[in-house]
Design a protein around this motif. Structure first.
Motif, PDB file in Angstrom:
ATOM      1  N   LEU A 184      48.602  41.610  34.245  1.00  0.00           N
ATOM      2  CA  LEU A 184      48.512  40.629  35.325  1.00  0.00           C
ATOM      3  C   LEU A 184      47.166  39.945  35.192  1.00  0.00           C
ATOM      4  O   LEU A 184      46.168  40.593  34.908  1.00  0.00           O
ATOM      5  N   GLY A 185      47.134  38.651  35.442  1.00  0.00           N
ATOM      6  CA  GLY A 185      45.868  37.933  35.383  1.00  0.00           C
ATOM      7  C   GLY A 185      46.022  36.569  36.023  1.00  0.00           C
ATOM      8  O   GLY A 185      47.093  36.217  36.532  1.00  0.00           O
ATOM      9  N   SER A 186      44.961  35.811  35.993  1.00  0.00           N
ATOM     10  CA  SER A 186      45.035  34.451  36.511  1.00  0.00           C
ATOM     11  C   SER A 186      45.563  33.542  35.405  1.00  0.00           C
ATOM     12  O   SER A 186      45.468  33.862  34.220  1.00  0.00           O
ATOM     13  N   THR A 187      46.106  32.404  35.804  1.00  0.00           N
ATOM     14  CA  THR A 187      46.629  31.463  34.823  1.00  0.00           C
ATOM     15  C   THR A 187      45.482  30.792  34.080  1.00  0.00           C
ATOM     16  O   THR A 187      44.337  30.771  34.546  1.00  0.00           O
ATOM     17  N   VAL A 188      45.792  30.216  32.938  1.00  0.00           N
ATOM     18  CA  VAL A 188      44.785  29.494  32.160  1.00  0.00           C
ATOM     19  C   VAL A 188      44.216  28.349  32.996  1.00  0.00           C
ATOM     20  O   VAL A 188      43.003  28.127  33.015  1.00  0.00           O
ATOM     21  N   ASP A 189      45.079  27.627  33.718  1.00  0.00           N
ATOM     22  CA  ASP A 189      44.606  26.524  34.561  1.00  0.00           C
ATOM     23  C   ASP A 189      43.602  27.011  35.599  1.00  0.00           C
ATOM     24  O   ASP A 189      42.576  26.374  35.836  1.00  0.00           O
ATOM     25  N   ARG A 190      43.893  28.143  36.232  1.00  0.00           N
ATOM     26  CA  ARG A 190      42.994  28.670  37.259  1.00  0.00           C
ATOM     27  C   ARG A 190      41.652  29.059  36.651  1.00  0.00           C
ATOM     28  O   ARG A 190      40.596  28.800  37.208  1.00  0.00           O
ATOM     29  N   ARG A 191      41.683  29.702  35.480  1.00  0.00           N
ATOM     30  CA  ARG A 191      40.432  30.102  34.832  1.00  0.00           C
ATOM     31  C   ARG A 191      39.614  28.885  34.401  1.00  0.00           C
ATOM     32  O   ARG A 191      38.394  28.862  34.565  1.00  0.00           O
ATOM     33  N   GLN A 220      39.961  39.552  41.186  1.00  0.00           N
ATOM     34  CA  GLN A 220      40.920  40.513  41.726  1.00  0.00           C
ATOM     35  C   GLN A 220      41.700  41.242  40.636  1.00  0.00           C
ATOM     36  O   GLN A 220      42.247  42.313  40.864  1.00  0.00           O
ATOM     37  N   PHE A 221      41.732  40.674  39.431  1.00  0.00           N
ATOM     38  CA  PHE A 221      42.481  41.307  38.351  1.00  0.00           C
ATOM     39  C   PHE A 221      41.646  42.302  37.548  1.00  0.00           C
ATOM     40  O   PHE A 221      42.181  43.012  36.705  1.00  0.00           O
ATOM     41  N   ARG A 222      40.348  42.362  37.793  1.00  0.00           N
ATOM     42  CA  ARG A 222      39.465  43.374  37.204  1.00  0.00           C
ATOM     43  C   ARG A 222      38.298  43.520  38.160  1.00  0.00           C
ATOM     44  O   ARG A 222      37.239  42.941  38.000  1.00  0.00           O
ATOM     45  N   ARG A 223      38.512  44.293  39.214  1.00  0.00           N
ATOM     46  CA  ARG A 223      37.568  44.399  40.320  1.00  0.00           C
ATOM     47  C   ARG A 223      36.112  44.665  39.925  1.00  0.00           C
ATOM     48  O   ARG A 223      35.211  44.079  40.501  1.00  0.00           O
ATOM     49  N   PRO A 224      35.840  45.560  38.977  1.00  0.00           N
ATOM     50  CA  PRO A 224      34.428  45.837  38.670  1.00  0.00           C
ATOM     51  C   PRO A 224      33.632  44.602  38.239  1.00  0.00           C
ATOM     52  O   PRO A 224      32.421  44.573  38.397  1.00  0.00           O
ATOM     53  N   THR A 225      34.306  43.578  37.715  1.00  0.00           N
ATOM     54  CA  THR A 225      33.568  42.388  37.276  1.00  0.00           C
ATOM     55  C   THR A 225      32.973  41.611  38.446  1.00  0.00           C
ATOM     56  O   THR A 225      32.079  40.790  38.240  1.00  0.00           O
ATOM     57  N   SER A 226      33.419  41.876  39.654  1.00  0.00           N
ATOM     58  CA  SER A 226      32.893  41.142  40.807  1.00  0.00           C
ATOM     59  C   SER A 226      31.421  41.434  41.071  1.00  0.00           C
ATOM     60  O   SER A 226      30.748  40.671  41.750  1.00  0.00           O
ATOM     61  N   CYS A 227      30.895  42.519  40.507  1.00  0.00           N
ATOM     62  CA  CYS A 227      29.473  42.830  40.699  1.00  0.00           C
ATOM     63  C   CYS A 227      28.574  41.844  39.964  1.00  0.00           C
ATOM     64  O   CYS A 227      27.360  41.817  40.191  1.00  0.00           O
ATOM     65  N   VAL A 228      29.143  41.011  39.118  1.00  0.00           N
ATOM     66  CA  VAL A 228      28.368  40.047  38.340  1.00  0.00           C
ATOM     67  C   VAL A 228      27.630  39.058  39.250  1.00  0.00           C
ATOM     68  O   VAL A 228      26.542  38.606  38.916  1.00  0.00           O
ATOM     69  N   LEU A 229      28.185  38.723  40.401  1.00  0.00           N
ATOM     70  CA  LEU A 229      27.620  37.663  41.239  1.00  0.00           C
ATOM     71  C   LEU A 229      26.720  38.183  42.371  1.00  0.00           C
ATOM     72  O   LEU A 229      26.682  37.607  43.449  1.00  0.00           O
ATOM     73  N   PHE A 230      25.973  39.214  42.135  1.00  0.00           N
ATOM     74  CA  PHE A 230      25.118  39.790  43.166  1.00  0.00           C
ATOM     75  C   PHE A 230      24.091  38.780  43.688  1.00  0.00           C
ATOM     76  O   PHE A 230      23.964  38.559  44.893  1.00  0.00           O
ATOM     77  N   GLN A 231      23.333  38.163  42.802  1.00  0.00           N
ATOM     78  CA  GLN A 231      22.321  37.190  43.216  1.00  0.00           C
ATOM     79  C   GLN A 231      22.955  35.920  43.792  1.00  0.00           C
ATOM     80  O   GLN A 231      22.371  35.249  44.637  1.00  0.00           O
ATOM     81  N   THR A 232      24.152  35.614  43.343  1.00  0.00           N
ATOM     82  CA  THR A 232      24.858  34.424  43.842  1.00  0.00           C
ATOM     83  C   THR A 232      25.169  34.591  45.322  1.00  0.00           C
ATOM     84  O   THR A 232      24.953  33.669  46.119  1.00  0.00           O
ATOM     85  N   TRP A 233      25.659  35.754  45.710  1.00  0.00           N
ATOM     86  CA  TRP A 233      25.941  36.003  47.128  1.00  0.00           C
ATOM     87  C   TRP A 233      24.657  35.930  47.948  1.00  0.00           C
ATOM     88  O   TRP A 233      24.635  35.378  49.048  1.00  0.00           O
ATOM     89  N   TYR A 236      49.460  35.100  36.697  1.00  0.00           N
ATOM     90  CA  TYR A 236      50.367  35.163  35.564  1.00  0.00           C
ATOM     91  C   TYR A 236      50.699  36.615  35.290  1.00  0.00           C
ATOM     92  O   TYR A 236      49.808  37.450  35.114  1.00  0.00           O
ATOM     93  N   SER A 237      51.982  36.905  35.260  1.00  0.00           N
ATOM     94  CA  SER A 237      52.454  38.248  34.957  1.00  0.00           C
ATOM     95  C   SER A 237      53.132  38.222  33.599  1.00  0.00           C
ATOM     96  O   SER A 237      54.052  37.431  33.378  1.00  0.00           O
ATOM     97  N   ASN A 238      52.666  39.071  32.690  1.00  0.00           N
ATOM     98  CA  ASN A 238      53.233  39.148  31.354  1.00  0.00           C
ATOM     99  C   ASN A 238      53.869  40.522  31.191  1.00  0.00           C
ATOM    100  O   ASN A 238      53.176  41.518  30.965  1.00  0.00           O
ATOM    101  N   GLY A 239      55.173  40.570  31.322  1.00  0.00           N
ATOM    102  CA  GLY A 239      55.889  41.842  31.242  1.00  0.00           C
ATOM    103  C   GLY A 239      55.921  42.426  29.854  1.00  0.00           C
ATOM    104  O   GLY A 239      56.003  43.641  29.685  1.00  0.00           O
ATOM    105  N   ILE A 299      41.668  40.957  33.502  1.00  0.00           N
ATOM    106  CA  ILE A 299      43.108  41.154  33.632  1.00  0.00           C
ATOM    107  C   ILE A 299      43.357  42.593  34.057  1.00  0.00           C
ATOM    108  O   ILE A 299      42.500  43.459  33.901  1.00  0.00           O
ATOM    109  N   THR A 300      44.530  42.832  34.602  1.00  0.00           N
ATOM    110  CA  THR A 300      44.950  44.179  34.954  1.00  0.00           C
ATOM    111  C   THR A 300      45.944  44.641  33.906  1.00  0.00           C
ATOM    112  O   THR A 300      46.935  43.953  33.648  1.00  0.00           O
ATOM    113  N   LYS A 301      45.676  45.774  33.294  1.00  0.00           N
ATOM    114  CA  LYS A 301      46.587  46.337  32.292  1.00  0.00           C
ATOM    115  C   LYS A 301      47.431  47.401  32.975  1.00  0.00           C
ATOM    116  O   LYS A 301      46.957  48.505  33.236  1.00  0.00           O
TER     117      LYS A 301
END
Length: 171
Positions: free
Chosen positions: A57-64, A97-110, A49-52, A141-143
């Motif tokens: 930029l972010g994912s849609t509500v449905d995707r989340r 992908q819209f806030r890359r640093p948050t991907s570190c949350v799943l360390f133990q999951t991987w 979802y792109s909000n001009g 989201i990406t600002k």
């Protein structure tokens, strides 16, 4: 920025878009005309979802909601399957992908996916990470209009101590 700059940019983009459509038609490249937008401030496509107006930029509500639902299903499942966890993690990769640093949350999951053993229940730390990712969704989201912060900070925390440092620039 002068108004004529934006008018010129819009004209050039429209010309480019029209030329691209002609090429796609000539070479039989599939294209969804009904999903094509021009000079619109809001767009939804492929779970994005792109909000001009807000410049985000972010994912849609449905995707989340789907990602959160899959994660909650895996957390509560009796005898979870490795592929279920891998699928949930794949959904998270899209949202991250819209806030890359948050991907570190799943360390133990991987780690759990790569060292999977048939489990009666999901490892506790994996469930915690999936819940943490759900809780962090609002910031994923990406600002595009965010200002660069010139203050550099560095912090360190451990069970026995902590430290914080700040600088106004690199040396």
């Amino acid at each position: 920025v002068p108004r004529h700059f934006w008018t010129q940019a819009e004209t050039e983009l429209s010309d480019w878009h029209r030329a691209a459509r002609e090429c796609w038609l000539r070479w039989n490249i599939p294209s969804a005309q009904d999903k094509s937008l021009s000079q619109d401030c809001h767009a939804k496509e492929l779970g994005c979802y792109s909000n001009g107006d807000r410049g985000t930029l972010g994912s849609t509500v449905d995707r989340r909601l789907t990602t959160a639902g899959v994660s909650l299903y895996v957390i509560g499942a009796d005898r979870p399957h490795r592929m279920w966890l891998a699928s949930a993690t794949g959904c998270w990769n899209f949202v991250f992908q819209f806030r890359r640093p948050t991907s570190c949350v799943l360390f133990q999951t991987w780690r759990a996916i790569s060292h999977w053993v048939n489990c009666r229940t999901l490892p506790r730390e994996v469930g915690r990470e999936l819940l943490m990712a759900i809780f962090l969704m609002p910031i994923m989201i990406t600002k595009l209009r965010a200002k660069v912060d010139l203050m550099l900070t560095c912090s360190d925390a451990s069970e026995s101590g902590a430290g914080v440092a700040a600088a106004a620039g690199l040396t």
